[in-house]
Design a protein around this motif. Structure first.
Motif, PDB file in Angstrom:
ATOM      1  N   LEU A  80       0.832  -1.205   0.000  1.00 50.93           N
ATOM      2  CA  LEU A  80       0.000   0.000   0.000  1.00 50.93           C
ATOM      3  C   LEU A  80       0.866   1.254   0.000  1.00 50.93           C
ATOM      4  O   LEU A  80       0.561   2.239  -0.698  1.00 50.93           O
ATOM      5  CB  LEU A  80      -0.931   0.000   1.213  1.00 50.93           C
ATOM      6  N   PHE A  81       1.951   1.230   0.773  1.00 50.36           N
ATOM      7  CA  PHE A  81       2.864   2.382   0.798  1.00 50.36           C
ATOM      8  C   PHE A  81       3.525   2.583  -0.570  1.00 50.36           C
ATOM      9  O   PHE A  81       3.702   3.723  -1.014  1.00 50.36           O
ATOM     10  CB  PHE A  81       3.939   2.191   1.867  1.00 50.36           C
ATOM     11  N   TRP A  82       3.878   1.483  -1.262  1.00 54.08           N
ATOM     12  CA  TRP A  82       4.455   1.617  -2.602  1.00 54.08           C
ATOM     13  C   TRP A  82       3.440   2.243  -3.551  1.00 54.08           C
ATOM     14  O   TRP A  82       3.783   3.096  -4.376  1.00 54.08           O
ATOM     15  CB  TRP A  82       4.905   0.256  -3.134  1.00 54.08           C
ATOM     16  N   GLY A  83       2.191   1.827  -3.443  1.00 55.17           N
ATOM     17  CA  GLY A  83       1.153   2.426  -4.271  1.00 55.17           C
ATOM     18  C   GLY A  83       0.966   3.902  -3.958  1.00 55.17           C
ATOM     19  O   GLY A  83       0.839   4.735  -4.873  1.00 55.17           O
ATOM     20  N   ALA A  84       0.948   4.242  -2.672  1.00 59.74           N
ATOM     21  CA  ALA A  84       0.794   5.637  -2.269  1.00 59.74           C
ATOM     22  C   ALA A  84       1.971   6.484  -2.725  1.00 59.74           C
ATOM     23  O   ALA A  84       1.806   7.650  -3.111  1.00 59.74           O
ATOM     24  CB  ALA A  84       0.644   5.717  -0.746  1.00 59.74           C
ATOM     25  N   SER A  85       3.161   5.888  -2.703  1.00 58.12           N
ATOM     26  CA  SER A  85       4.352   6.606  -3.161  1.00 58.12           C
ATOM     27  C   SER A  85       4.237   6.971  -4.635  1.00 58.12           C
ATOM     28  O   SER A  85       4.506   8.110  -5.039  1.00 58.12           O
ATOM     29  CB  SER A  85       5.591   5.742  -2.921  1.00 58.12           C
TER      30      SER A  85
END
Length: 306
Positions: A80-85
């Protein structure tokens, strides 16, 4: 202090990941700026390929018998953090020059190092801290054009870009925690699935028709197959494998060398018969980038041998 064999292997895998993602970035630049009519349709392509490779990874490697809940949760959160990044990075590109935006985002190894100390217990030597700062400065400056000034003008793009940098750091740290108890292949699958799920929220049903129409262009189809379907999954897997071996502070720093490869590939593809990009390759720009490259290489060498 002599680095462990695992750290050295992690450095080399992270460098390979950065080299692969350099090509992916070049392909993405062309797709976003020329081939794809809007950003949401580009997200849909990423979502489809990530879901596809999630299924492939599970079919090939299976599901581990032991999946500690906390580590499984952190693997999903990392995705999820990679997507948000990625999402915040593209928003930042709307409000700021890509060169300046990339420079701010590539400060993330500093955040990784700061987070890894309390949450993962990583301890860095003074030489390693110095090496991290050298690589960050090199990645920061290679992303800038020679005419870029007043980089830190506080506008609406700046907090978005800092958020992208922090999201990237959180993705590295949470992914490293997951890898302590879960195999590389399954963390890779979970990361892909959760990243795809996050980005799917920003795609629209009508984008399916747009993507089908866009893929009728041979160049678009080739860029999607090479960049998104082949190279991106390889880059992701190499990054996950590197994170499983080396200290995440060091691995993330080497990953931040991606702008060097983007500059290298972009320069090659801006001349001769290619002309896929329009990168500036005048003498002044090349001399500035040469210093940046020397900093990146020197910092990575210090991490490897210091």
């Amino acid at each position: 202090m002599t680095p462990s064999l695992e750290n050295v292997m992690g450095i080399w895998l992270a460098l390979m990941s950065a080299a692969v993602f350099g090509l992916v970035t070049v392909a993405d630049k062309r797709l976003i700026s020329v081939n794809m009519p809007n950003l949401s349709s580009f997200y849909l392509i990423i979502v489809i390929t990530l879901y596809g490779h999630t299924g492939l990874a599970i079919v090939v490697s299976g599901i581990p018998d032991q999946l500690p809940l906390a580590h499984l949760l952190l693997a999903g959160i990392a995705g999820l953090f990679w997507g948000a990044s990625l999402w915040t990075m593209f928003i930042g590109y709307r409000f700021e020059e890509a060169s300046r935006a990339s420079a701010v985002i590539h400060t993330f190894p500093v955040f990784v190092a700061l987070l890894a100390m309390p949450f993962l217990g990583e301890i860095l030597s003074i030489a390693q801290w110095f090496a991290i700062l050298i690589v960050v400065v090199g990645a920061f400056s290679i992303s800038l054009r020679s005419s870029a000034v007043s980089l830190f003008t506080i506008n609406k793009a700046f907090p978005i870009l800092i958020a992208a940098s922090i999201f990237t750091a959180l993705a590295h740290v949470s992914g490293k925690y997951a890898l302590e108890k879960i195999e590389v292949e399954f963390v890779y699958a979970v990361r892909n699935f959760c990243m795809a799920t996050f980005l799917a929220m920003f795609s629209r049903p009508k984008d399916t028709v747009t993507v089908i129409h866009a893929l009728k262009n041979p160049q678009t189809l080739a860029l999607v197959i090479i960049g998104e379907m082949i190279l991106a999954p390889i880059g992701i897997f190499l990054n996950v494998a590197a994170s499983s071996l080396g200290a995440i502070s060091i691995v993330s720093t080497v990953t931040a060398s991606r702008p060097f490869f983007v500059f290298l590939y972009g320069s090659i593809l801006s001349v001769g018969p290619f002309r896929l990009l329009e990168e500036s390759i005048d003498i002044r720009t090349l001399s500035i980038k040469a210093v940046s490259i020397a900093l990146i290489i020197g910092g990575i060498a210090l991490l490897s041998f210091g």
